[in-house]
Design a protein around this motif. Structure first.
Motif, PDB file in Angstrom:
ATOM      1  N   PRO A  73      10.835 -17.412  -8.872  1.00 13.68           N
ATOM      2  CA  PRO A  73      11.239 -18.764  -8.460  1.00 13.68           C
ATOM      3  C   PRO A  73      11.731 -19.561  -9.661  1.00 13.68           C
ATOM      4  O   PRO A  73      11.040 -19.673 -10.667  1.00 13.68           O
ATOM      5  N   LYS A  74      12.919 -20.084  -9.533  1.00 14.26           N
ATOM      6  CA  LYS A  74      13.560 -20.785 -10.649  1.00 14.26           C
ATOM      7  C   LYS A  74      13.943 -22.192 -10.218  1.00 14.26           C
ATOM      8  O   LYS A  74      14.584 -22.386  -9.196  1.00 14.26           O
ATOM      9  N   VAL A  75      13.545 -23.158 -11.028  1.00 11.04           N
ATOM     10  CA  VAL A  75      13.908 -24.547 -10.783  1.00 11.04           C
ATOM     11  C   VAL A  75      14.954 -24.960 -11.800  1.00 11.04           C
ATOM     12  O   VAL A  75      14.777 -24.753 -13.006  1.00 11.04           O
ATOM     13  N   ASP A  76      16.056 -25.526 -11.330  1.00 15.41           N
ATOM     14  CA  ASP A  76      17.078 -26.045 -12.221  1.00 15.41           C
ATOM     15  C   ASP A  76      16.607 -27.404 -12.719  1.00 15.41           C
ATOM     16  O   ASP A  76      16.615 -28.393 -11.982  1.00 15.41           O
TER      17      ASP A  76
ATOM     18  N   THR B 233       9.219 -28.374 -13.168  1.00 15.29           N
ATOM     19  CA  THR B 233       9.002 -27.109 -12.466  1.00 15.29           C
ATOM     20  C   THR B 233       7.906 -27.272 -11.427  1.00 15.29           C
ATOM     21  O   THR B 233       7.083 -28.187 -11.500  1.00 15.29           O
ATOM     22  N   TRP B 234       7.892 -26.353 -10.478  1.00 17.22           N
ATOM     23  CA  TRP B 234       6.848 -26.389  -9.454  1.00 17.22           C
ATOM     24  C   TRP B 234       5.470 -26.169 -10.076  1.00 17.22           C
ATOM     25  O   TRP B 234       4.482 -26.764  -9.650  1.00 17.22           O
TER      26      TRP B 234
ATOM     27  N   LYS C 175       4.456 -27.215 -12.924  1.00 17.77           N
ATOM     28  CA  LYS C 175       4.005 -28.490 -13.508  1.00 17.77           C
ATOM     29  C   LYS C 175       3.629 -29.487 -12.420  1.00 17.77           C
ATOM     30  O   LYS C 175       2.744 -30.327 -12.613  1.00 17.77           O
ATOM     31  N   ILE C 176       4.300 -29.412 -11.277  1.00 17.57           N
ATOM     32  CA  ILE C 176       3.892 -30.265 -10.153  1.00 17.57           C
ATOM     33  C   ILE C 176       2.506 -29.853  -9.684  1.00 17.57           C
ATOM     34  O   ILE C 176       1.637 -30.700  -9.427  1.00 17.57           O
ATOM     35  N   LEU C 177       2.256 -28.541  -9.593  1.00 20.86           N
ATOM     36  CA  LEU C 177       0.931 -28.056  -9.207  1.00 20.86           C
ATOM     37  C   LEU C 177      -0.127 -28.474 -10.221  1.00 20.86           C
ATOM     38  O   LEU C 177      -1.289 -28.680  -9.867  1.00 20.86           O
ATOM     39  N   ALA C 178       0.284 -28.598 -11.490  1.00 17.65           N
ATOM     40  CA  ALA C 178      -0.672 -28.962 -12.547  1.00 17.65           C
ATOM     41  C   ALA C 178      -1.169 -30.395 -12.413  1.00 17.65           C
ATOM     42  O   ALA C 178      -2.123 -30.785 -13.102  1.00 17.65           O
ATOM     43  N   THR C 179      -0.573 -31.172 -11.507  1.00 16.09           N
ATOM     44  CA  THR C 179      -1.105 -32.517 -11.246  1.00 16.09           C
ATOM     45  C   THR C 179      -2.430 -32.456 -10.499  1.00 16.09           C
ATOM     46  O   THR C 179      -3.138 -33.460 -10.409  1.00 16.09           O
ATOM     47  N   ASN C 180      -2.755 -31.292  -9.965  1.00 16.30           N
ATOM     48  CA  ASN C 180      -4.030 -31.122  -9.250  1.00 16.30           C
ATOM     49  C   ASN C 180      -5.142 -30.891 -10.269  1.00 16.30           C
ATOM     50  O   ASN C 180      -5.595 -29.771 -10.488  1.00 16.30           O
ATOM     51  N   GLN C 181      -5.547 -31.979 -10.921  1.00 12.48           N
ATOM     52  CA  GLN C 181      -6.637 -31.945 -11.891  1.00 12.48           C
ATOM     53  C   GLN C 181      -7.768 -32.841 -11.392  1.00 12.48           C
ATOM     54  O   GLN C 181      -7.547 -33.794 -10.656  1.00 12.48           O
TER      55      GLN C 181
ATOM     56  N   ARG D 286       2.927 -34.062  -3.952  1.00 13.29           N
ATOM     57  CA  ARG D 286       3.709 -32.913  -4.425  1.00 13.29           C
ATOM     58  C   ARG D 286       5.017 -32.806  -3.644  1.00 13.29           C
ATOM     59  O   ARG D 286       6.071 -32.484  -4.198  1.00 13.29           O
ATOM     60  N   TRP D 287       4.942 -33.073  -2.341  1.00 12.03           N
ATOM     61  CA  TRP D 287       6.126 -33.034  -1.486  1.00 12.03           C
ATOM     62  C   TRP D 287       7.111 -34.110  -1.898  1.00 12.03           C
ATOM     63  O   TRP D 287       8.307 -33.846  -2.065  1.00 12.03           O
ATOM     64  N   TYR D 288       6.622 -35.332  -2.058  1.00 13.07           N
ATOM     65  CA  TYR D 288       7.488 -36.420  -2.518  1.00 13.07           C
ATOM     66  C   TYR D 288       8.222 -36.022  -3.795  1.00 13.07           C
ATOM     67  O   TYR D 288       9.436 -36.194  -3.927  1.00 13.07           O
ATOM     68  N   CYS D 289       7.485 -35.500  -4.771  1.00  8.66           N
ATOM     69  CA  CYS D 289       8.056 -35.178  -6.073  1.00  8.66           C
ATOM     70  C   CYS D 289       9.068 -34.050  -5.977  1.00  8.66           C
ATOM     71  O   CYS D 289      10.137 -34.090  -6.606  1.00  8.66           O
ATOM     72  N   ASN D 290       8.766 -33.036  -5.180  1.00 11.73           N
ATOM     73  CA  ASN D 290       9.662 -31.885  -5.054  1.00 11.73           C
ATOM     74  C   ASN D 290      10.944 -32.223  -4.305  1.00 11.73           C
ATOM     75  O   ASN D 290      11.907 -31.462  -4.342  1.00 11.73           O
ATOM     76  N   ASN D 291      10.970 -33.369  -3.624  1.00 11.42           N
ATOM     77  CA  ASN D 291      12.162 -33.794  -2.886  1.00 11.42           C
ATOM     78  C   ASN D 291      13.148 -34.565  -3.755  1.00 11.42           C
ATOM     79  O   ASN D 291      14.228 -34.926  -3.294  1.00 11.42           O
ATOM     80  N   VAL D 292      12.779 -34.851  -4.997  1.00 16.11           N
ATOM     81  CA  VAL D 292      13.606 -35.693  -5.860  1.00 16.11           C
ATOM     82  C   VAL D 292      14.756 -34.878  -6.468  1.00 16.11           C
ATOM     83  O   VAL D 292      14.546 -33.792  -7.000  1.00 16.11           O
ATOM     84  N   LEU D 293      15.938 -35.424  -6.381  1.00 20.32           N
ATOM     85  CA  LEU D 293      17.120 -34.850  -7.026  1.00 20.32           C
ATOM     86  C   LEU D 293      17.424 -35.668  -8.273  1.00 20.32           C
ATOM     87  O   LEU D 293      17.513 -36.890  -8.214  1.00 20.32           O
ATOM     88  N   VAL D 294      17.571 -34.985  -9.390  1.00 22.55           N
ATOM     89  CA  VAL D 294      17.918 -35.660 -10.635  1.00 22.55           C
ATOM     90  C   VAL D 294      19.429 -35.627 -10.810  1.00 22.55           C
ATOM     91  O   VAL D 294      20.033 -34.552 -10.855  1.00 22.55           O
TER      92      VAL D 294
END
Length: 572
Positions: free
Chosen positions: A318-321, A328-329, A331-337, A511-519
């Motif tokens: 899985p590759k994130v541009d 990256t996904w 790093k988004i998962l790493a918010t679960n601390q 996580r969903w909100y963040c993954n929906n963002v286009l830069v």
């Protein structure tokens, strides 16, 4: 235990350096040798294994070593009750690795006399009819074009039936609501990277168990949907390979093929890790495929636009541009601390809100700064959704048995599930009531006792909210130009994600909100945060977090309550 030669030969080929395996398949061999092949109460059905391999070789194509290796575990049984050791199979590998051809041979064999179980129906499921029919059409063409099969099969455009076993092979699209009550012996889930949750799997699995030797196969190459079904089943596979669960607790056979990291893709000798078809000597099919993949790789030098697709599909990684995504996904998962919610009580926080549209979503939260970490606790974030919007775009009101939250065979957000987790509330209103939003912050301050320094949001709707907040005694800050704020904050956000200093807890909605963002990157290199999809993929929670981050400049990184207690203890 009598060991099939296909298992011992495959393992020995790896030890002799004849084939190259990725880390997950090395783990698989270690797990098999230590936990599975040493079982005293299990055996391989050698006769059935040989029947299938001969069947596939003669009717379809010569099976490759990795395919015969997997086949052996399809027919592995417990001695005591003859039940299957593995009744679920994850076949996860790069595009072009022969997943569908292998499945075609298995499906045909399962309904055949050689398999010998009557009414052993096989269903293949995919998001699109075209993909669902891939293996079905391969079997159809094989059986429909030879007279020798016409007496044994009823071959129709939508079903293939073996006359003697009365077993039927058919295909389905993932419209879960119409599939209850099936009596399948085997279900094959294709293109699992497109499943946004387990709804379709749950529905089809409910029809299993009515005939002997029920099996499920999950096949696919990775994709771009994160936190969906493929990520969940990969996590299951990881737990099995790391031996956190036993085979009796989870009977999934995990065959995972991927390059170990992105750097490996630049050496074609590593491509076999993602695509086991590339083992030497190459078959005619593999030679043709290798030429295609090599050409695609070389094209990247002059046209890097296909880089993300190549890494994701050809290397199965899985590759994130990062020019299009916040981070990256992983790093988004790493918010679960974890965080100490009670320990935040004495600290000031920023109340942040995104109220961009009055007819769909509103996101609220309390953001803390502690030891240079940005903490937006799951318990202190909340979203409101207008029910007409949730019904139209996420099928919120549809009964679960009919495929809750399905729309056009694709689910964009499990609204009902998030509501049950108290992450949001669906309001039976055409438009958002601003008083509800204000009340949430008032309750957080007055009932819950949180020390809210100020409320911040953008200027689009704050002309409505600002007087209401100020009436309740809140200080309000308005971001006049959100795009300019995004450009200024982007470097800080990227660094905070990279250093894993953003903490949301286990919050799938954020996580969903963040993954929906286009830069979007402007000509001057400045970044703006937009939506990947205009209507369904909402970004309100991320923008709410961004606004809060803007105002954390006004927060002191210390506990006010602790300081006051210390002062009170001094005898002046």
């Amino acid at each position: 235990m009598e060991m099939p030669k296909y298992v011992t030969d495959y393992i020995q080929s790896w030890r002799d350096g004849k084939i190259t395996l990725n880390e997950e398949r090395v783990q698989l061999i270690e797990w098999l040798e230590e936990d599975i092949l040493t079982m005293e109460d299990a055996y391989f059905d050698i006769e059935m294994i040989e029947k299938f391999i001969q069947f596939a070789n003669e009717r379809y194509f010569p099976l490759q070593p990795f395919q015969t290796f997997i086949s052996c575990f399809v027919f592995m049984r417990y001695t005591e009750d003859e039940t299957l050791v593995f009744d679920e199979f994850l076949i996860y590998m790069a595009r072009g690795a022969g997943k569908n051809g292998f499945i075609s041979a298995l499906a045909d064999f399962f309904i055949s006399e050689e398999h010998g179980i009557k009414n052993y129906n096989v269903s293949i499921v995919a998001n699109s009819e075209k993909q669902a029919k891939t293996s079905f059409v391969e079997v159809y063409n094989k059986l429909n074009n030879k007279d020798e099969y016409k007496e044994a099969y009823k071959v129709r455009k939508e079903t293939i039936e073996n006359i003697k076993t009365m077993s039927v092979f058919q295909f389905h699209t993932s419209n879960a609501g119409t599939k209850d009550g099936l009596r399948d012996g085997c279900v094959i889930y294709d293109e699992i990277h497109q499943y946004e949750d387990s709804t379709i799997v749950d529905v089809f699995a409910s029809g299993l168990g009515k005939v002997a030797d029920s099996r499920q196969f999950y096949i696919g190459t990775d994709g771009y949907i994160r936190d969906g079904f493929i990520d969940k089943i990969k996590e299951r596979a990881k737990n099995i390979l790391e031996r956190q669960v036993s085979v009796r607790d989870d009977s999934l056979f995990p065959f995972l093929c991927t390059v170990n990291d992105e750097e490996e893709m630049h050496d074609s000798e590593n491509w076999e890790k993602a695509n086991p078809m590339f083992h030497k000597p190459l078959s005619p099919y593999a030679k043709t495929l290798l030429r295609v993949v090599t050409k695609q790789y070389r094209k990247l030098e002059n046209d890097p636009s296909g880089y993300e697709e190549f890494v994701t599909k050809r290397m199965n990684l899985p590759k994130v541009d990062l020019e299009k995504n916040v981070t990256t996904w992983e790093k988004i998962l790493a918010t679960n601390q974890e965080y100490d919610l009670d320990g935040l009580k004495g600290r000031e926080c920023i109340g942040c809100v995104d109220y961009a549209s009055i007819r769909d979503f509103v996101a609220c939260g309390l953001l803390f700064l502690k030891q240079n970490k940005y903490i937006l606790p799951k318990e202190l974030t909340y979203s409101y959704v207008c029910k007409p919007f949730a019904d139209k775009h996420y099928a919120y009101s549809r009964d679960k048995a009919e495929g809750n939250n399905k729309k056009d065979h694709r689910k964009f957000a499990p609204i009902r599930e998030w509501e049950e987790k108290k992450l949001l509330k669906v309001l039976d209103k055409e438009s958002m009531d601003p008083f509800i939003v204000v009340k949430w912050f008032v309750d957080m301050r007055d009932k819950e006792g949180w020390n809210i320094k100020k409320i911040i949001g953008d200027n689009f709707r704050m002309e409505i909210l600002r007087p209401l907040f100020e009436k309740e005694g809140f200080e309000v800050e308005v971001i006049r130009n959100p795009d300019a704020a995004s450009a200024l904050l982007a470097p800080r956000i990227e660094l905070a994600f990279d250093e894993e200093r953003i903490i949301w807890g286990d919050n799938p909605l954020m996580r969903w909100y963040c993954n929906n963002v286009l830069v979007e990157i402007g000509g001057n290199g400045e970044k703006k945060y937009k939506k990947k999809e205009r209507v369904k993929r909402k970004t309100d929670g991320f923008m709410m977090f961004l606004y809060g981050l803007w105002a954390t400049r006004d927060l002191e990184d210390f506990d006010v309550g602790t300081t006051l207690k210390a002062l009170n203890s001094i005898n002046f």
